[in-house]
Design a protein around this motif. Structure first.
Motif, PDB file in Angstrom:
ATOM      1  N   UNK A 172       3.064 -19.398 -14.286  1.00  0.00           N
ATOM      2  CA  UNK A 172       2.017 -19.521 -15.313  1.00  0.00           C
ATOM      3  C   UNK A 172       2.906 -21.145 -16.488  1.00  0.00           C
ATOM      4  N   UNK A 173       4.543 -20.803 -16.105  1.00  0.00           N
ATOM      5  CA  UNK A 173       5.047 -21.664 -17.274  1.00  0.00           C
ATOM      6  C   UNK A 173       5.922 -22.456 -16.409  1.00  0.00           C
ATOM      7  N   UNK A 174       6.558 -24.022 -16.111  1.00  0.00           N
ATOM      8  CA  UNK A 174       6.767 -24.785 -15.382  1.00  0.00           C
ATOM      9  C   UNK A 174       8.503 -25.330 -16.746  1.00  0.00           C
ATOM     10  N   UNK A 175       7.808 -24.509 -17.807  1.00  0.00           N
ATOM     11  CA  UNK A 175       9.237 -25.462 -18.569  1.00  0.00           C
ATOM     12  C   UNK A 175       8.690 -26.811 -18.631  1.00  0.00           C
TER      13      UNK A 175
ATOM     14  N   UNK B  93       9.927 -18.201 -21.840  1.00  0.00           N
ATOM     15  CA  UNK B  93       8.427 -19.208 -22.441  1.00  0.00           C
ATOM     16  C   UNK B  93       7.149 -18.308 -22.340  1.00  0.00           C
ATOM     17  N   UNK B  94       7.552 -17.605 -21.051  1.00  0.00           N
ATOM     18  CA  UNK B  94       6.377 -16.590 -21.000  1.00  0.00           C
ATOM     19  C   UNK B  94       6.794 -15.430 -20.867  1.00  0.00           C
ATOM     20  N   UNK B  95       6.784 -14.583 -21.669  1.00  0.00           N
ATOM     21  CA  UNK B  95       7.414 -13.168 -21.236  1.00  0.00           C
ATOM     22  C   UNK B  95       6.208 -11.928 -20.099  1.00  0.00           C
ATOM     23  N   UNK B  96       5.394 -12.264 -20.736  1.00  0.00           N
ATOM     24  CA  UNK B  96       3.893 -11.825 -19.750  1.00  0.00           C
ATOM     25  C   UNK B  96       4.069 -11.965 -18.338  1.00  0.00           C
ATOM     26  N   UNK B  97       3.686 -13.481 -18.168  1.00  0.00           N
ATOM     27  CA  UNK B  97       3.829 -14.015 -17.156  1.00  0.00           C
ATOM     28  C   UNK B  97       5.401 -14.293 -15.880  1.00  0.00           C
ATOM     29  N   UNK B  98       5.731 -15.121 -16.312  1.00  0.00           N
ATOM     30  CA  UNK B  98       6.750 -15.296 -15.324  1.00  0.00           C
ATOM     31  C   UNK B  98       7.662 -13.698 -14.421  1.00  0.00           C
TER      32      UNK B  98
ATOM     33  N   UNK C 223       1.341 -26.264 -23.275  1.00  0.00           N
ATOM     34  CA  UNK C 223       0.098 -25.682 -22.160  1.00  0.00           C
ATOM     35  C   UNK C 223      -0.306 -24.803 -21.272  1.00  0.00           C
ATOM     36  N   UNK C 224      -1.796 -24.990 -21.260  1.00  0.00           N
ATOM     37  CA  UNK C 224      -1.448 -23.743 -19.662  1.00  0.00           C
ATOM     38  C   UNK C 224      -2.991 -24.139 -18.755  1.00  0.00           C
TER      39      UNK C 224
ATOM     40  N   UNK D  37      -3.462 -25.165 -25.906  1.00  0.00           N
ATOM     41  CA  UNK D  37      -2.584 -24.449 -25.885  1.00  0.00           C
ATOM     42  C   UNK D  37      -1.329 -24.745 -26.203  1.00  0.00           C
ATOM     43  N   UNK D  38       0.131 -24.086 -26.972  1.00  0.00           N
ATOM     44  CA  UNK D  38       1.298 -24.561 -27.665  1.00  0.00           C
ATOM     45  C   UNK D  38       2.530 -23.528 -26.316  1.00  0.00           C
ATOM     46  N   UNK D  39       3.079 -23.683 -27.283  1.00  0.00           N
ATOM     47  CA  UNK D  39       4.815 -23.169 -26.635  1.00  0.00           C
ATOM     48  C   UNK D  39       4.498 -22.066 -26.059  1.00  0.00           C
ATOM     49  N   UNK D  40       3.427 -21.648 -25.783  1.00  0.00           N
ATOM     50  CA  UNK D  40       2.932 -20.723 -25.230  1.00  0.00           C
ATOM     51  C   UNK D  40       1.785 -20.151 -25.567  1.00  0.00           C
ATOM     52  N   UNK D  41       1.009 -19.397 -24.585  1.00  0.00           N
ATOM     53  CA  UNK D  41      -1.010 -19.432 -24.591  1.00  0.00           C
ATOM     54  C   UNK D  41      -0.956 -18.439 -25.614  1.00  0.00           C
TER      55      UNK D  41
END
Length: 397
Positions: free
Chosen positions: A92-95, A118-123, A177-178, A227-231
């Protein structure tokens, strides 16, 4: 021509999707889902040659590893092993670190884990899937395809928040974004549909599912996304609130809410579920709305209004518009949602093609509306993120 099949893994916090994708045709030769991880009812199922199979996952302590191990065994049983050339992972998150797909090594894996804040549920879940796959397939190259990568072309004026600039410099606080893999695919399919080159096309892509986002893509490049800093930011979603005044958080904490409860509410108890107090599934929302439920009707109206509002606002970065492309579970299938969004865009000259809208469902693409004023079409395009992951993985071999 020798097949170049890619095993695509999309590892979530309590689930693991997988598919074997023909990287040339985009066909899913087999697809499956492991779900309810951490619960006694954890299962893994798959569909192959039209037949569906489901099994219980016995190792409840290590469900991701157990699921991948079952996938590996399944590949052997079905004779896929010799044709699989790589494993592609959705992350999800690559920063700001990752603006394209990368081959995974120990250093890359650590960087993915470091981006977990930045994506605690996903990465963290994605990293578990990678570790399990690397253990199962030590000789196969593994690749990471990032949902945020496509949005890294946004200009600074689009991704910067109006907070002290040092917060961006120190902590990377900005819009990321996402759903980038989906927006990438759909924007290119939209260009094909209207008969133009990607490099000469202006498209607003609308990914509507349990998670939802809008992006504006000009000449193949993403200029902005919801989407922003997070989804959590942007559109209202199944259980997520979308855009909200941040002072609401402080207000609730002052009222005695625990910080964890506030963020649980914003992420898991808001959106369709929060407003309707019934369900997070738009099918249930529409059914209840048609039966006269006021909460469901309000949830439906808020969602479709916000989708239309975002679409209209994304005309600002463009000099012209060729197409609005709907995708995702809701965008591809919900006739009621699309009809209401188009109705809300009537000021831009959009008129529904009733027959086209009714036909473009359940895997079918097509034109659903047109604006002669803008010279633009509204279309439906089923997304295929797995195909993009497979293609980008093979491209790096």
């Amino acid at each position: 021509m020798v097949s170049k099949n890619v095993l695509v893994i999309n590892s979530g916090s309590s689930s693991l999707k997988f598919a074997v994708i023909d990287s040339q045709s985009g066909d899913a030769l087999i697809s499956g889902l492991g779900e309810c991880f951490g619960l006694p009812e954890a299962v893994i199922g798959w569909k192959f040659n039209g037949e569906k199979v489901q099994e219980a996952i016995s190792d409840l302590e290590n469900p991701h590893q157990a699921a991948v191990s079952r996938v590996v065994k399944l590949m052997e049983e079905l004779g896929f092993c010799d044709s699989i050339v790589a494993v592609g992972h959705r992350i999800v998150h690559g920063g700001e670190k990752f603006d394209s797909a990368v081959r995974i090594d120990d250093e890359i894996l650590k960087e993915i884990e470091d981006l977990s804040e930045l994506a605690p549920l996903h990465n963290p879940a994605g990293a578990k899937g990678i570790r399990a796959a690397m253990s199962a397939y030590p000789s196969l190259p593994q690749f990471a395809v990032f949902d945020t990568a496509f949005h890294q072309t946004m200009p600074e004026k689009a991704f910067i928040y109006a907070v002290p600039y040092e917060l961006y410099e120190k902590y990377g606080i900005r819009r990321y974004g996402a759903h980038g893999t989906s927006h990438y695919f759909v924007s290119r399919e939209a260009a094909k549909m209207i008969g133009k080159k990607v490099e000469e096309t202006s498209v607003i892509t609308v990914h509507l599912g349990n998670g939802a986002s809008v992006a504006v893509v000009e000449n193949g490049i993403c200029l902005d996304t919801s989407m922003g800093f997070t989804p959590l930011a942007g559109l209202m979603m199944g259980t997520r609130c979308g855009d909200i005044d941040p002072i609401v958080i402080e207000f609730l904490i002052k009222k005695g809410w625990a910080r964890e409860d506030v963020f649980e509410m914003l992420n898991k108890k808001s959106g369709f579920l929060g407003i309707s107090e019934i369900t997070s599934d738009v099918r249930g929302i529409v059914e209840a709305m048609n039966e006269g439920n006021k909460g469901a009707k309000l949830a439906f109206d808020v969602f479709t209004y916000r989708v239309a509002k975002y679409i209209a606002s994304y005309l600002a970065p463009l000099s012209s518009l060729d197409a609005i492309a709907f995708t995702g579970g809701i965008g591809e299938n919900s006739l009621d949602v699309r009809r209401e969004v188009i109705k809300n865009l009537s000021i831009l000259g959009f008129e529904e093609d009733v027959a086209g809208n009714e036909a473009a469902r359940f895997g079918a693409s097509g034109q659903i509306a047109e604006s002669k004023m803008l010279g633009a079409k509204a279309v439906v395009i089923p997304t295929n993120e797995e195909f993009v992951i497979a293609q980008q993985s093979v491209a790096l071999l």
